[in-house]
Scaffold this motif. Structure first.
Motif, PDB file in Angstrom:
ATOM      1  N   UNK A   1      16.156  17.617  71.564  1.00 20.43           N
ATOM      2  CA  UNK A   1      15.155  16.663  71.131  1.00 20.43           C
ATOM      3  C   UNK A   1      14.987  16.491  69.640  1.00 20.43           C
ATOM      4  N   UNK A   2      15.637  17.298  68.842  1.00 18.38           N
ATOM      5  CA  UNK A   2      15.491  17.156  67.397  1.00 18.38           C
ATOM      6  C   UNK A   2      16.098  15.838  66.923  1.00 18.38           C
ATOM      7  N   UNK A   3      17.180  15.390  67.573  1.00 20.97           N
ATOM      8  CA  UNK A   3      17.787  14.103  67.231  1.00 20.97           C
ATOM      9  C   UNK A   3      16.836  12.947  67.480  1.00 20.97           C
ATOM     10  N   UNK A   4      16.077  13.032  68.573  1.00 23.22           N
ATOM     11  CA  UNK A   4      15.107  11.980  68.880  1.00 23.22           C
ATOM     12  C   UNK A   4      13.974  11.977  67.853  1.00 23.22           C
ATOM     13  N   UNK A   5      13.550  13.135  67.440  1.00 21.99           N
ATOM     14  CA  UNK A   5      12.510  13.243  66.413  1.00 21.99           C
ATOM     15  C   UNK A   5      13.026  12.666  65.094  1.00 21.99           C
ATOM     16  N   UNK A   6      14.273  12.935  64.755  1.00 24.62           N
ATOM     17  CA  UNK A   6      14.857  12.371  63.532  1.00 24.62           C
ATOM     18  C   UNK A   6      14.919  10.852  63.633  1.00 24.62           C
ATOM     19  N   UNK A   7      15.238  10.338  64.817  1.00 25.39           N
ATOM     20  CA  UNK A   7      15.270   8.890  65.031  1.00 25.39           C
ATOM     21  C   UNK A   7      13.882   8.281  64.802  1.00 25.39           C
ATOM     22  N   UNK A   8      12.852   8.918  65.323  1.00 24.26           N
ATOM     23  CA  UNK A   8      11.495   8.417  65.142  1.00 24.26           C
ATOM     24  C   UNK A   8      11.062   8.481  63.673  1.00 24.26           C
ATOM     25  N   UNK A   9      11.451   9.530  62.983  1.00 26.05           N
ATOM     26  CA  UNK A   9      11.118   9.640  61.558  1.00 26.05           C
ATOM     27  C   UNK A   9      11.803   8.536  60.769  1.00 26.05           C
ATOM     28  N   UNK A  10      13.074   8.269  61.073  1.00 24.38           N
ATOM     29  CA  UNK A  10      13.785   7.180  60.401  1.00 24.38           C
ATOM     30  C   UNK A  10      13.151   5.832  60.708  1.00 24.38           C
ATOM     31  N   UNK A  11      12.733   5.633  61.949  1.00 29.23           N
ATOM     32  CA  UNK A  11      12.090   4.373  62.324  1.00 29.23           C
ATOM     33  C   UNK A  11      10.783   4.196  61.563  1.00 29.23           C
ATOM     34  N   UNK A  12      10.001   5.250  61.462  1.00 31.75           N
ATOM     35  CA  UNK A  12       8.742   5.193  60.734  1.00 31.75           C
ATOM     36  C   UNK A  12       8.983   4.925  59.255  1.00 31.75           C
ATOM     37  N   UNK A  13       9.990   5.595  58.682  1.00 28.10           N
ATOM     38  CA  UNK A  13      10.309   5.436  57.275  1.00 28.10           C
ATOM     39  C   UNK A  13      10.778   4.016  56.971  1.00 28.10           C
ATOM     40  N   UNK A  14      11.645   3.470  57.832  1.00 25.17           N
ATOM     41  CA  UNK A  14      12.120   2.099  57.619  1.00 25.17           C
ATOM     42  C   UNK A  14      10.985   1.095  57.765  1.00 25.17           C
ATOM     43  N   UNK A  15      10.085   1.336  58.679  1.00 28.84           N
ATOM     44  CA  UNK A  15       8.945   0.437  58.860  1.00 28.84           C
ATOM     45  C   UNK A  15       8.048   0.452  57.623  1.00 28.84           C
ATOM     46  N   UNK A  16       7.780   1.644  57.092  1.00 26.53           N
ATOM     47  CA  UNK A  16       6.984   1.742  55.870  1.00 26.53           C
ATOM     48  C   UNK A  16       7.684   1.071  54.700  1.00 26.53           C
ATOM     49  N   UNK A  17       8.991   1.262  54.609  1.00 29.31           N
ATOM     50  CA  UNK A  17       9.756   0.640  53.537  1.00 29.31           C
ATOM     51  C   UNK A  17       9.660  -0.876  53.614  1.00 29.31           C
ATOM     52  N   UNK A  18       9.730  -1.428  54.822  1.00 24.44           N
ATOM     53  CA  UNK A  18       9.607  -2.876  54.991  1.00 24.44           C
ATOM     54  C   UNK A  18       8.215  -3.363  54.616  1.00 24.44           C
ATOM     55  N   UNK A  19       7.193  -2.603  54.954  1.00 18.25           N
ATOM     56  CA  UNK A  19       5.833  -3.014  54.637  1.00 18.25           C
ATOM     57  C   UNK A  19       5.558  -2.953  53.144  1.00 18.25           C
ATOM     58  N   UNK A  20       6.093  -1.936  52.475  1.00 19.35           N
ATOM     59  CA  UNK A  20       5.849  -1.779  51.053  1.00 19.35           C
ATOM     60  C   UNK A  20       6.648  -2.790  50.240  1.00 19.35           C
ATOM     61  N   UNK A  21       7.865  -3.068  50.660  1.00 14.94           N
ATOM     62  CA  UNK A  21       8.725  -3.940  49.867  1.00 14.94           C
ATOM     63  C   UNK A  21       8.479  -5.424  50.108  1.00 14.94           C
ATOM     64  N   UNK A  22       7.546  -5.776  50.977  1.00 15.75           N
ATOM     65  CA  UNK A  22       7.230  -7.180  51.204  1.00 15.75           C
ATOM     66  C   UNK A  22       6.542  -7.740  49.970  1.00 15.75           C
ATOM     67  N   UNK A  23       7.076  -8.809  49.444  1.00 14.18           N
ATOM     68  CA  UNK A  23       6.504  -9.414  48.240  1.00 14.18           C
ATOM     69  C   UNK A  23       5.705 -10.643  48.628  1.00 14.18           C
ATOM     70  N   UNK A  24       4.549 -10.750  48.084  1.00 15.01           N
ATOM     71  CA  UNK A  24       3.681 -11.886  48.350  1.00 15.01           C
ATOM     72  C   UNK A  24       3.737 -12.825  47.157  1.00 15.01           C
ATOM     73  N   UNK A  25       3.735 -14.102  47.442  1.00 16.10           N
ATOM     74  CA  UNK A  25       3.865 -15.068  46.361  1.00 16.10           C
ATOM     75  C   UNK A  25       2.516 -15.410  45.714  1.00 16.10           C
ATOM     76  N   UNK A  26       1.426 -15.221  46.447  1.00 20.48           N
ATOM     77  CA  UNK A  26       0.125 -15.532  45.857  1.00 20.48           C
ATOM     78  C   UNK A  26      -0.950 -14.622  46.453  1.00 20.48           C
ATOM     79  N   UNK A  27      -2.140 -14.736  45.930  1.00 22.60           N
ATOM     80  CA  UNK A  27      -3.253 -13.936  46.408  1.00 22.60           C
ATOM     81  C   UNK A  27      -3.657 -14.353  47.818  1.00 22.60           C
ATOM     82  N   UNK A  28      -3.420 -15.582  48.176  1.00 22.36           N
ATOM     83  CA  UNK A  28      -3.880 -16.102  49.457  1.00 22.36           C
ATOM     84  C   UNK A  28      -2.990 -15.686  50.609  1.00 22.36           C
ATOM     85  N   UNK A  29      -1.873 -15.005  50.346  1.00 20.88           N
ATOM     86  CA  UNK A  29      -0.989 -14.519  51.401  1.00 20.88           C
ATOM     87  C   UNK A  29      -1.495 -13.229  52.033  1.00 20.88           C
ATOM     88  N   UNK A  30      -2.517 -12.640  51.499  1.00 17.28           N
ATOM     89  CA  UNK A  30      -3.057 -11.414  52.046  1.00 17.28           C
ATOM     90  C   UNK A  30      -3.673 -11.709  53.365  1.00 17.28           C
TER      91      UNK A  30
END
Length: 76
Positions: free
Chosen positions: A47-76
Protein backbone atom coordinates in the motif's frame (compact mmCIF):
# COMPACT_ATOMS: atom_id res chain seq x y z
CA UNK A 1 -16.37 -8.79 -19.07
CA UNK A 2 -13.70 -6.98 -21.07
CA UNK A 3 -16.16 -4.22 -21.95
CA UNK A 4 -16.91 -3.65 -18.26
CA UNK A 5 -13.22 -3.39 -17.48
CA UNK A 6 -12.75 -0.87 -20.29
CA UNK A 7 -15.70 1.19 -18.98
CA UNK A 8 -14.22 1.12 -15.46
CA UNK A 9 -10.79 2.11 -16.80
CA UNK A 10 -12.27 4.97 -18.83
CA UNK A 11 -14.24 6.20 -15.79
CA UNK A 12 -11.18 6.14 -13.53
CA UNK A 13 -8.99 7.84 -16.13
CA UNK A 14 -11.57 10.53 -16.75
CA UNK A 15 -12.42 11.22 -13.11
CA UNK A 16 -8.92 10.82 -11.70
CA UNK A 17 -6.33 13.48 -11.09
CA UNK A 18 -4.36 12.46 -14.21
CA UNK A 19 -1.32 11.76 -12.09
CA UNK A 20 -0.19 8.88 -14.25
CA UNK A 21 -0.51 10.69 -17.55
CA UNK A 22 1.15 13.87 -16.28
CA UNK A 23 4.01 11.93 -14.73
CA UNK A 24 4.40 9.86 -17.92
CA UNK A 25 4.50 13.02 -20.03
CA UNK A 26 7.22 14.44 -17.82
CA UNK A 27 9.25 11.20 -17.95
CA UNK A 28 8.62 10.62 -21.65
CA UNK A 29 7.03 7.18 -21.29
CA UNK A 30 3.55 5.76 -21.74
CA UNK A 31 1.00 6.24 -18.95
CA UNK A 32 0.26 2.51 -18.99
CA UNK A 33 3.76 1.78 -17.65
CA UNK A 34 3.40 4.34 -14.88
CA UNK A 35 0.07 2.81 -13.83
CA UNK A 36 1.57 -0.67 -13.83
CA UNK A 37 4.45 0.57 -11.70
CA UNK A 38 2.02 1.97 -9.12
CA UNK A 39 -0.02 -1.24 -9.13
CA UNK A 40 2.99 -3.52 -8.72
CA UNK A 41 4.63 -1.30 -6.14
CA UNK A 42 1.42 -1.22 -4.10
CA UNK A 43 1.33 -5.02 -4.04
CA UNK A 44 5.03 -5.26 -3.26
CA UNK A 45 5.02 -2.69 -0.47
CA UNK A 46 1.54 -3.31 0.96
CA UNK A 47 0.00 0.00 0.00
CA UNK A 48 2.88 2.44 0.15
CA UNK A 49 2.68 2.87 -3.64
CA UNK A 50 -0.98 3.85 -3.35
CA UNK A 51 -0.14 6.37 -0.63
CA UNK A 52 2.59 7.83 -2.86
CA UNK A 53 0.03 8.09 -5.68
CA UNK A 54 -2.36 10.00 -3.42
CA UNK A 55 0.41 12.33 -2.25
CA UNK A 56 1.36 13.06 -5.87
CA UNK A 57 -2.28 13.68 -6.75
CA UNK A 58 -2.66 16.09 -3.84
CA UNK A 59 0.59 17.86 -4.72
CA UNK A 60 -0.36 18.26 -8.39
CA UNK A 61 -3.79 19.57 -7.42
CA UNK A 62 -2.24 22.17 -5.10
CA UNK A 63 0.25 23.12 -7.79
CA UNK A 64 -2.60 23.69 -10.25
CA UNK A 65 -4.52 25.80 -7.75
CA UNK A 66 -1.53 27.94 -6.84
CA UNK A 67 -0.29 28.46 -10.38
CA UNK A 68 -3.66 29.63 -11.71
CA UNK A 69 -3.28 33.23 -12.81
CA UNK A 70 -6.19 35.59 -12.67
CA UNK A 71 -6.43 38.46 -15.09
CA UNK A 72 -8.40 40.81 -12.85
CA UNK A 73 -9.80 41.26 -9.37
CA UNK A 74 -13.26 40.24 -10.53
CA UNK A 75 -12.12 36.69 -11.38
CA UNK A 76 -12.07 35.76 -7.71
Amino acid sequence: MNKQIEKLRFFLERRGFYVSSRLADRLGIRAKWVRLFFIYSSFATFGIGFVAYLILAFWLRLKDLVSTKRSSVFDL
